[in-house]
Design a protein around this motif. Structure first.
Motif, PDB file in Angstrom:
ATOM      1  N   GLY A   1       0.806  -1.215   0.000  1.00 31.87           N
ATOM      2  CA  GLY A   1       0.000   0.000   0.000  1.00 31.87           C
ATOM      3  C   GLY A   1       0.835   1.259   0.000  1.00 31.87           C
ATOM      4  N   GLU A   2       0.190   2.337  -0.243  1.00 31.88           N
ATOM      5  CA  GLU A   2       0.809   3.659  -0.244  1.00 31.88           C
ATOM      6  C   GLU A   2       0.633   4.247   1.158  1.00 31.88           C
ATOM      7  N   VAL A   3       1.388   3.665   2.102  1.00 33.59           N
ATOM      8  CA  VAL A   3       1.356   4.114   3.495  1.00 33.59           C
ATOM      9  C   VAL A   3       2.719   4.717   3.790  1.00 33.59           C
ATOM     10  N   LYS A   4       2.720   5.920   4.295  1.00 31.92           N
ATOM     11  CA  LYS A   4       3.978   6.633   4.522  1.00 31.92           C
ATOM     12  C   LYS A   4       4.046   7.145   5.957  1.00 31.92           C
ATOM     13  N   SER A   5       5.248   7.535   6.316  1.00 39.67           N
ATOM     14  CA  SER A   5       5.479   8.109   7.631  1.00 39.67           C
ATOM     15  C   SER A   5       6.421   9.291   7.503  1.00 39.67           C
ATOM     16  N   SER A   6       6.226  10.250   8.347  1.00 33.57           N
ATOM     17  CA  SER A   6       7.113  11.411   8.367  1.00 33.57           C
ATOM     18  C   SER A   6       8.394  11.094   9.156  1.00 33.57           C
ATOM     19  N   ARG A   7       8.405   9.949   9.831  1.00 35.42           N
ATOM     20  CA  ARG A   7       9.584   9.550  10.608  1.00 35.42           C
ATOM     21  C   ARG A   7      10.401   8.530   9.825  1.00 35.42           C
TER      22      ARG A   7
ATOM     23  N   GLN B   1       2.192  -3.232  20.650  1.00 39.38           N
ATOM     24  CA  GLN B   1       3.381  -2.656  20.037  1.00 39.38           C
ATOM     25  C   GLN B   1       3.103  -2.197  18.606  1.00 39.38           C
ATOM     26  N   LEU B   2       2.312  -2.986  17.865  1.00 39.74           N
ATOM     27  CA  LEU B   2       1.948  -2.589  16.502  1.00 39.74           C
ATOM     28  C   LEU B   2       1.124  -1.312  16.516  1.00 39.74           C
ATOM     29  N   ILE B   3       0.147  -1.238  17.384  1.00 43.10           N
ATOM     30  CA  ILE B   3      -0.702  -0.049  17.472  1.00 43.10           C
ATOM     31  C   ILE B   3       0.147   1.178  17.791  1.00 43.10           C
ATOM     32  N   LYS B   4       1.088   1.025  18.703  1.00 46.62           N
ATOM     33  CA  LYS B   4       1.981   2.135  19.052  1.00 46.62           C
ATOM     34  C   LYS B   4       2.837   2.535  17.843  1.00 46.62           C
ATOM     35  N   SER B   5       3.409   1.544  17.148  1.00 43.20           N
ATOM     36  CA  SER B   5       4.241   1.832  15.971  1.00 43.20           C
ATOM     37  C   SER B   5       3.426   2.441  14.848  1.00 43.20           C
ATOM     38  N   ALA B   6       2.188   1.985  14.700  1.00 44.63           N
ATOM     39  CA  ALA B   6       1.332   2.450  13.599  1.00 44.63           C
ATOM     40  C   ALA B   6       0.949   3.920  13.746  1.00 44.63           C
ATOM     41  N   GLU B   7       1.139   4.494  14.911  1.00 42.88           N
ATOM     42  CA  GLU B   7       0.871   5.922  15.082  1.00 42.88           C
ATOM     43  C   GLU B   7       1.759   6.747  14.149  1.00 42.88           C
ATOM     44  N   ASP B   8       2.913   6.175  13.784  1.00 44.47           N
ATOM     45  CA  ASP B   8       3.836   6.878  12.892  1.00 44.47           C
ATOM     46  C   ASP B   8       3.451   6.741  11.422  1.00 44.47           C
ATOM     47  N   ALA B   9       2.530   5.825  11.114  1.00 42.11           N
ATOM     48  CA  ALA B   9       2.054   5.664   9.733  1.00 42.11           C
ATOM     49  C   ALA B   9       1.003   6.730   9.492  1.00 42.11           C
ATOM     50  N   ASP B  10       1.472   7.922   9.216  1.00 41.75           N
ATOM     51  CA  ASP B  10       0.593   9.090   9.230  1.00 41.75           C
ATOM     52  C   ASP B  10       0.359   9.726   7.868  1.00 41.75           C
ATOM     53  N   GLY B  11       0.646   8.996   6.805  1.00 43.32           N
ATOM     54  CA  GLY B  11       0.459   9.624   5.506  1.00 43.32           C
ATOM     55  C   GLY B  11       0.331   8.622   4.379  1.00 43.32           C
ATOM     56  N   GLY B  12       0.275   9.147   3.193  1.00 41.18           N
ATOM     57  CA  GLY B  12       0.148   8.322   2.005  1.00 41.18           C
ATOM     58  C   GLY B  12      -1.309   8.112   1.633  1.00 41.18           C
ATOM     59  N   ALA B  13      -1.507   7.710   0.388  1.00 45.08           N
ATOM     60  CA  ALA B  13      -2.868   7.514  -0.125  1.00 45.08           C
ATOM     61  C   ALA B  13      -3.624   6.429   0.631  1.00 45.08           C
ATOM     62  N   ASP B  14      -2.895   5.431   1.193  1.00 44.72           N
ATOM     63  CA  ASP B  14      -3.547   4.335   1.915  1.00 44.72           C
ATOM     64  C   ASP B  14      -3.380   4.428   3.428  1.00 44.72           C
ATOM     65  N   GLY B  15      -2.891   5.546   3.906  1.00 42.54           N
ATOM     66  CA  GLY B  15      -2.666   5.697   5.341  1.00 42.54           C
ATOM     67  C   GLY B  15      -3.933   5.512   6.171  1.00 42.54           C
ATOM     68  N   GLN B  16      -5.018   6.127   5.734  1.00 39.34           N
ATOM     69  CA  GLN B  16      -6.280   6.009   6.457  1.00 39.34           C
ATOM     70  C   GLN B  16      -6.822   4.579   6.380  1.00 39.34           C
TER      71      GLN B  16
END
Length: 151
Positions: free
Chosen positions: A34-40, A91-106
């Protein structure tokens, strides 16, 4: 302790297992393709590893336990697998907070929530049942040894 009843109790319902697998596969697909991105920097690599880890924990939870010779150990294994899964999900839920962008982020966030809902729909009841069986066995073991039971 009824060995057959315990084996049935630790055997995950096929329909629930299939539902979990479907939701996890959709999440993994989004995480990898997917098009999932992070600013980190490096955050998405961590998220993908966490999704894979959750898949491994789900497999462990759903795995057959007849190879474990003692019913009490089957229960302990199932309960341990459940706790490991919950830890990995957290741990996944915590890490996924950083998946904050991209066309498939939501979509990724929504899919993660769906997986969590499917897991939580039955896991707490199973954990309670397994813990009750273990407590019952513990009390039976103490009574068999002739020691008083504090109840």
């Amino acid at each position: 302790m009824d060995a057959e009843a315990i084996l049935q109790a630790v055997t995950i319902n096929r329909a629930w297992r299939d539902e979990i697998a479907t939701e996890w596969l959709a999440l993994m697909d989004l995480a990898v393709w997917g098009e999932v991105k992070s600013s980190r920097l490096g955050a998405m690599n961590r998220v993908r590893r966490r999704v894979l880890e959750v898949g491994e924990k789900l497999h462990s939870l759903c795995a057959a336990r007849e190879w474990i010779p003692h019913p009490r150990e089957q229960l302990k294994n199932a309960l341990g697998s459940s706790f490991s899964l919950k830890d990995s999900m957290a741990q996944l839920i915590k890490s996924a907070e950083d998946a904050d962008g991209g066309a498939d982020g939501q979509r990724f966030a929504e899919q993660l929530t769906r997986l969590q809902v499917v897991i939580e729909a039955q896991l707490p009841a199973l954990e309670n049942r397994w813990a009750e069986w273990l407590d019952t066995q513990y009390v039976d073991d103490i009574e068999d040894e002739g020691e008083p039971v504090n109840a």
